[in-house]
Write a protein that holds these residues in place. Structure first.
Motif, PDB file in Angstrom:
ATOM      1  N   LEU A 105     -16.158   3.613  -3.878  1.00 25.20           N
ATOM      2  CA  LEU A 105     -15.284   4.223  -2.872  1.00 25.20           C
ATOM      3  C   LEU A 105     -16.060   5.123  -1.916  1.00 25.20           C
ATOM      4  CD1 LEU A 105     -12.339   5.057  -5.287  1.00 25.20           C
ATOM      5  CD2 LEU A 105     -12.391   3.232  -3.555  1.00 25.20           C
ATOM      6  N   LEU A 106     -16.977   5.905  -2.457  1.00 21.62           N
ATOM      7  CA  LEU A 106     -17.804   6.759  -1.601  1.00 21.62           C
ATOM      8  C   LEU A 106     -18.649   5.905  -0.661  1.00 21.62           C
ATOM      9  CD1 LEU A 106     -18.863   9.419  -4.253  1.00 21.62           C
ATOM     10  CD2 LEU A 106     -17.350   9.805  -2.283  1.00 21.62           C
ATOM     11  N   GLY A 107     -19.149   4.774  -1.165  1.00 19.01           N
ATOM     12  CA  GLY A 107     -19.921   3.851  -0.339  1.00 19.01           C
ATOM     13  C   GLY A 107     -19.103   3.236   0.786  1.00 19.01           C
ATOM     14  N   ARG A 108     -17.791   3.145   0.604  1.00 21.66           N
ATOM     15  CA  ARG A 108     -16.884   2.638   1.637  1.00 21.66           C
ATOM     16  C   ARG A 108     -16.451   3.726   2.605  1.00 21.66           C
ATOM     17  NH1 ARG A 108     -14.082  -2.430   1.233  1.00 21.66           N
ATOM     18  NH2 ARG A 108     -12.675  -1.593   2.781  1.00 21.66           N
ATOM     19  N   GLY A 109     -16.852   4.961   2.344  1.00 21.61           N
ATOM     20  CA  GLY A 109     -16.499   6.043   3.253  1.00 21.61           C
ATOM     21  C   GLY A 109     -15.248   6.815   2.867  1.00 21.61           C
ATOM     22  N   LEU A 110     -14.674   6.546   1.689  1.00 21.87           N
ATOM     23  CA  LEU A 110     -13.549   7.347   1.242  1.00 21.87           C
ATOM     24  C   LEU A 110     -14.060   8.691   0.747  1.00 21.87           C
ATOM     25  CD1 LEU A 110     -12.368   4.343   1.067  1.00 21.87           C
ATOM     26  CD2 LEU A 110     -10.675   5.362  -0.420  1.00 21.87           C
ATOM     27  N   THR A 111     -13.220   9.705   0.817  1.00 23.09           N
ATOM     28  CA  THR A 111     -13.585  11.063   0.443  1.00 23.09           C
ATOM     29  C   THR A 111     -12.849  11.460  -0.824  1.00 23.09           C
ATOM     30  OG1 THR A 111     -13.838  11.617   2.785  1.00 23.09           O
ATOM     31  CG2 THR A 111     -13.592  13.461   1.244  1.00 23.09           C
ATOM     32  N   LYS A 112     -13.558  12.146  -1.706  1.00 24.18           N
ATOM     33  CA  LYS A 112     -12.925  12.640  -2.925  1.00 24.18           C
ATOM     34  C   LYS A 112     -12.102  13.876  -2.589  1.00 24.18           C
ATOM     35  CE  LYS A 112     -13.857  13.489  -7.781  1.00 24.18           C
ATOM     36  NZ  LYS A 112     -14.917  13.483  -8.812  1.00 24.18           N
ATOM     37  N   ALA A 113     -10.864  13.904  -3.056  1.00 27.79           N
ATOM     38  CA  ALA A 113      -9.948  15.011  -2.789  1.00 27.79           C
ATOM     39  C   ALA A 113      -9.458  15.585  -4.126  1.00 27.79           C
ATOM     40  CB  ALA A 113      -8.767  14.514  -1.960  1.00 27.79           C
ATOM     41  N   GLU A 114      -8.754  16.698  -4.049  1.00 28.29           N
ATOM     42  CA  GLU A 114      -8.203  17.292  -5.266  1.00 28.29           C
ATOM     43  C   GLU A 114      -6.964  16.546  -5.748  1.00 28.29           C
ATOM     44  OE1 GLU A 114      -7.909  21.498  -5.749  1.00 28.29           O
ATOM     45  OE2 GLU A 114      -9.398  21.832  -4.177  1.00 28.29           O
ATOM     46  N   PHE A 115      -6.213  15.967  -4.819  1.00 25.55           N
ATOM     47  CA  PHE A 115      -5.001  15.233  -5.186  1.00 25.55           C
ATOM     48  C   PHE A 115      -4.608  14.313  -4.038  1.00 25.55           C
ATOM     49  CE2 PHE A 115      -3.858  19.354  -3.453  1.00 25.55           C
ATOM     50  CZ  PHE A 115      -3.017  19.007  -2.408  1.00 25.55           C
ATOM     51  N   VAL A 116      -3.730  13.368  -4.355  1.00 26.79           N
ATOM     52  CA  VAL A 116      -3.120  12.494  -3.354  1.00 26.79           C
ATOM     53  C   VAL A 116      -1.633  12.798  -3.371  1.00 26.79           C
ATOM     54  CG1 VAL A 116      -2.551  10.108  -2.761  1.00 26.79           C
ATOM     55  CG2 VAL A 116      -4.848  10.669  -3.594  1.00 26.79           C
ATOM     56  N   ARG A 117      -1.084  13.070  -2.211  1.00 25.08           N
ATOM     57  CA  ARG A 117       0.336  13.414  -2.100  1.00 25.08           C
ATOM     58  C   ARG A 117       1.073  12.296  -1.367  1.00 25.08           C
ATOM     59  NH1 ARG A 117       0.441  18.752   0.052  1.00 25.08           N
ATOM     60  NH2 ARG A 117       0.439  19.450  -2.094  1.00 25.08           N
ATOM     61  N   PHE A 118       2.175  11.851  -1.958  1.00 20.88           N
ATOM     62  CA  PHE A 118       3.050  10.870  -1.297  1.00 20.88           C
ATOM     63  C   PHE A 118       3.935  11.614  -0.307  1.00 20.88           C
ATOM     64  CE2 PHE A 118       3.381   7.914  -5.267  1.00 20.88           C
ATOM     65  CZ  PHE A 118       2.027   7.646  -5.181  1.00 20.88           C
ATOM     66  N   PRO A 119       4.235  11.011   0.846  1.00 17.91           N
ATOM     67  CA  PRO A 119       5.172  11.661   1.761  1.00 17.91           C
ATOM     68  C   PRO A 119       6.576  11.678   1.158  1.00 17.91           C
ATOM     69  CG  PRO A 119       4.699   9.437   2.495  1.00 17.91           C
ATOM     70  CD  PRO A 119       3.798   9.706   1.329  1.00 17.91           C
ATOM     71  N   SER A 120       7.321  12.710   1.480  1.00 20.75           N
ATOM     72  CA  SER A 120       8.690  12.804   0.996  1.00 20.75           C
ATOM     73  C   SER A 120       9.551  13.377   2.110  1.00 20.75           C
ATOM     74  CB  SER A 120       8.745  13.718  -0.228  1.00 20.75           C
ATOM     75  OG  SER A 120      10.067  13.830  -0.699  1.00 20.75           O
ATOM     76  N   PRO A 121      10.620  12.698   2.460  1.00 18.65           N
ATOM     77  CA  PRO A 121      11.075  11.412   1.917  1.00 18.65           C
ATOM     78  C   PRO A 121      10.214  10.264   2.453  1.00 18.65           C
ATOM     79  CG  PRO A 121      12.529  12.116   3.677  1.00 18.65           C
ATOM     80  CD  PRO A 121      11.529  13.219   3.482  1.00 18.65           C
ATOM     81  N   HIS A 122      10.327   9.106   1.772  1.00 19.37           N
ATOM     82  CA  HIS A 122       9.569   7.936   2.212  1.00 19.37           C
ATOM     83  C   HIS A 122      10.410   6.667   2.057  1.00 19.37           C
ATOM     84  CE1 HIS A 122       8.469   8.145  -2.140  1.00 19.37           C
ATOM     85  NE2 HIS A 122       8.681   6.845  -2.053  1.00 19.37           N
ATOM     86  N   THR A 123       9.901   5.587   2.606  1.00 19.12           N
ATOM     87  CA  THR A 123      10.607   4.306   2.554  1.00 19.12           C
ATOM     88  C   THR A 123       9.675   3.220   2.028  1.00 19.12           C
ATOM     89  OG1 THR A 123       9.939   3.669   4.796  1.00 19.12           O
ATOM     90  CG2 THR A 123      12.016   4.864   4.579  1.00 19.12           C
ATOM     91  N   HIS A 124      10.304   2.190   1.466  1.00 22.23           N
ATOM     92  CA  HIS A 124       9.606   0.960   1.080  1.00 22.23           C
ATOM     93  C   HIS A 124      10.253  -0.143   1.902  1.00 22.23           C
ATOM     94  CE1 HIS A 124       7.813   2.837  -2.516  1.00 22.23           C
ATOM     95  NE2 HIS A 124       8.952   3.519  -2.538  1.00 22.23           N
ATOM     96  N   ASN A 125       9.452  -0.931   2.581  1.00 22.05           N
ATOM     97  CA  ASN A 125       9.999  -1.969   3.450  1.00 22.05           C
ATOM     98  C   ASN A 125       9.779  -3.358   2.878  1.00 22.05           C
ATOM     99  OD1 ASN A 125      11.026  -0.426   5.738  1.00 22.05           O
ATOM    100  ND2 ASN A 125       8.909   0.221   5.941  1.00 22.05           N
ATOM    101  N   TYR A 126      10.809  -4.193   3.044  1.00 18.47           N
ATOM    102  CA  TYR A 126      10.823  -5.565   2.542  1.00 18.47           C
ATOM    103  C   TYR A 126      11.151  -6.452   3.735  1.00 18.47           C
ATOM    104  CZ  TYR A 126      12.231  -2.264  -1.097  1.00 18.47           C
ATOM    105  OH  TYR A 126      12.337  -1.161  -1.894  1.00 18.47           O
ATOM    106  N   HIS A 127      10.265  -7.380   4.042  1.00 18.08           N
ATOM    107  CA  HIS A 127      10.385  -8.155   5.269  1.00 18.08           C
ATOM    108  C   HIS A 127      10.716  -9.622   4.978  1.00 18.08           C
ATOM    109  CE1 HIS A 127       8.682  -4.688   7.310  1.00 18.08           C
ATOM    110  NE2 HIS A 127       7.759  -4.657   6.370  1.00 18.08           N
ATOM    111  N   ALA A 128      11.719 -10.127   5.677  1.00 17.75           N
ATOM    112  CA  ALA A 128      12.116 -11.530   5.523  1.00 17.75           C
ATOM    113  C   ALA A 128      10.949 -12.475   5.795  1.00 17.75           C
ATOM    114  CB  ALA A 128      13.293 -11.842   6.454  1.00 17.75           C
ATOM    115  N   ALA A 129      10.051 -12.077   6.664  1.00 13.64           N
ATOM    116  CA  ALA A 129       8.897 -12.927   6.995  1.00 13.64           C
ATOM    117  C   ALA A 129       8.029 -13.218   5.774  1.00 13.64           C
ATOM    118  CB  ALA A 129       8.051 -12.257   8.075  1.00 13.64           C
TER     119      ALA A 129
END
Length: 185
Positions: free
Chosen positions: A137-161
């Motif tokens: 992950l570091l080799g791909r340029g991602l950064t290590k963080a203390e935590f990952v936070r999900f947005p709230s509120p959030h949506t999940h989308n389901y597409h007919a396509a």
């Protein structure tokens, strides 16, 4: 034209949500895991992380919100598959996995504890060789963080396509189906 995205937030009108290319170590009731929150290219990251895992692999496809005429459930491949077969499967359904929120996909090494889970919140959970995963992950340029936070509120989308892709996934291999678990929903 409609913007197609899997996971969104609703701060002042719904829109797609992108994480800031981070990952964090997270404690669980069992072993620690990585929570990986890339802004894009989730399937590419899965394929890259597979390189530090031993094959063959078991695959579990968890269909939480069926739209294509399939039944909700946990679909586990009957026989383990090679790295090449796993990569081909992920590449074939890349657009579906990255842009539709009806499912989770689990990939586990049959020979050790390494496992990846790409879930409906557009994050990847990694179990097993955490240090090797972190280095990728570091080799791909991602950064290590203390935590990952999900947005709230959030949506999940389901597409007919993607309804046909749902059907195609379930016809791609011989799957053993079982009911959803409470934790799947």
């Amino acid at each position: 034209m409609e913007t197609v995205y899997k996971f969104g937030c609703i701060p002042s009108g719904e829109r797609g949500f992108e994480y800031p290319d981070i990952f964090a170590v997270e404690k669980t009731s069992g072993p620690k895991r990585l929570v990986i929150a890339p802004s894009a290219n989730h399937v590419s990251i899965l394929i890259e992380l597979l390189q530090v895992m031993s094959e063959p692999f078991g695959i579990l496809y968890v269909l939480v919100v069926p739209r294509g005429g399939s039944d909700a459930g946990r679909y586990q491949i009957a026989d383990p598959v090679s790295r090449e077969q796993t990569e081909e499967f992920l590449q074939r359904f890349r657009e579906y996995f990255e842009n539709d929120g009806r499912h989770d996909i689990w990939i586990a090494s049959v020979s050790d504890s390494a496992q990846l889970v790409y879930d409906r919140h557009n994050v990847i959970y990694a179990y097993g060789p955490l240090l090797e995963f972190e280095n990728e992950l570091l080799g791909r340029g991602l950064t290590k963080a203390e935590f990952v936070r999900f947005p709230s509120p959030h949506t999940h989308n389901y597409h007919a396509a993607f309804d046909q892709d749902e059907r195609d996934v379930l016809h791609s291999w011989h799957w053993k189906q079982s009911p959803l678990r409470e934790s799947d929903e």
